[in-house]
Design a protein around this motif. Sequence first.
Motif, PDB file in Angstrom:
ATOM      1  N   ASP A  95       4.549  -0.293  -1.212  1.00 51.89           N
ATOM      2  CA  ASP A  95       5.855  -0.419  -0.570  1.00 51.89           C
ATOM      3  C   ASP A  95       5.718  -1.476   0.522  1.00 51.89           C
ATOM      4  O   ASP A  95       4.622  -1.698   1.053  1.00 51.89           O
ATOM      5  CB  ASP A  95       6.299   0.918   0.032  1.00 51.89           C
ATOM      6  N   VAL A 207      11.088  -0.804  -1.485  1.00 53.70           N
ATOM      7  CA  VAL A 207      10.393   0.379  -1.984  1.00 53.70           C
ATOM      8  C   VAL A 207      10.120   0.240  -3.478  1.00 53.70           C
ATOM      9  O   VAL A 207      11.049   0.133  -4.278  1.00 53.70           O
ATOM     10  CB  VAL A 207      11.204   1.657  -1.701  1.00 53.70           C
ATOM     11  N   GLN A 208       8.839   0.259  -3.852  1.00 53.78           N
ATOM     12  CA  GLN A 208       8.405   0.158  -5.249  1.00 53.78           C
ATOM     13  C   GLN A 208       9.071  -1.021  -5.977  1.00 53.78           C
ATOM     14  O   GLN A 208       9.429  -0.919  -7.153  1.00 53.78           O
ATOM     15  CB  GLN A 208       8.684   1.475  -5.984  1.00 53.78           C
TER      16      GLN A 208
END
Length: 227
Positions: A95, A207-208
């Motif tokens: 992340d 995020v991801q």
Amino acid sequence: MQDQITIAKKAAGEKAAEFIRPGMVVGLGTGSTAYWAIQKIGAMVQQGLDIKGIATSEASAQLAKELGIPLTSFAETQRLDMDIDGADEVSERLDVIKGGGGALLREKIVAFHSKQLIIIADEHKYVPTLGNFPLAVEVIPFGWEVTNSKLQTLGCVPTLRKKQQEIFITDNGNYIIDCAFGKIENPQQVHNALHNIPGIVETGLFVQMAHTVVLGYEDGSTKVLQR
């Protein structure tokens, strides 16, 4: 003489450029590490590499033009093959916190529409958990004061970003509020909570989204991490 951090950033940027293949549309990131990737891409174009770029900021667009990198836009293409961009922090889960350079909104648009996001950073940006670096949140100027107050209820210390005593204005005409959360154990939860506040345009939490992370080290070596 280059300092060791610059050596690390340069190594990461140049290594990431090696992933580019002829005919690609490539996102050109923003910041001190992305600068080195763009420099390398420019050199590759001068040597005959046929690509097009979409810049994530006015500054990166200007640099690309100076280096002879052909630029395109989302009016001409809907999908990028690759995006190479820097980071303020990268966690062990890959992340990312971005936005220290103030280009987080365009950076996220380009990253979202790319088949592959390659994050480049020096070794010191790689951390167990995000949060030591304040999280940039882009907000519209109208009502920023109440947006700022609401941010405090999420457990952070928000600070309106200024540059030379003047309010910092993004390329999109917005403000940035830097939010000191401390450790962010659940980035997705924080991201979602922020987006529930009207007036917030985007957050610097990626995020991801990163498929690959290239870390540069002070001795000029690199490490490639894959999600």
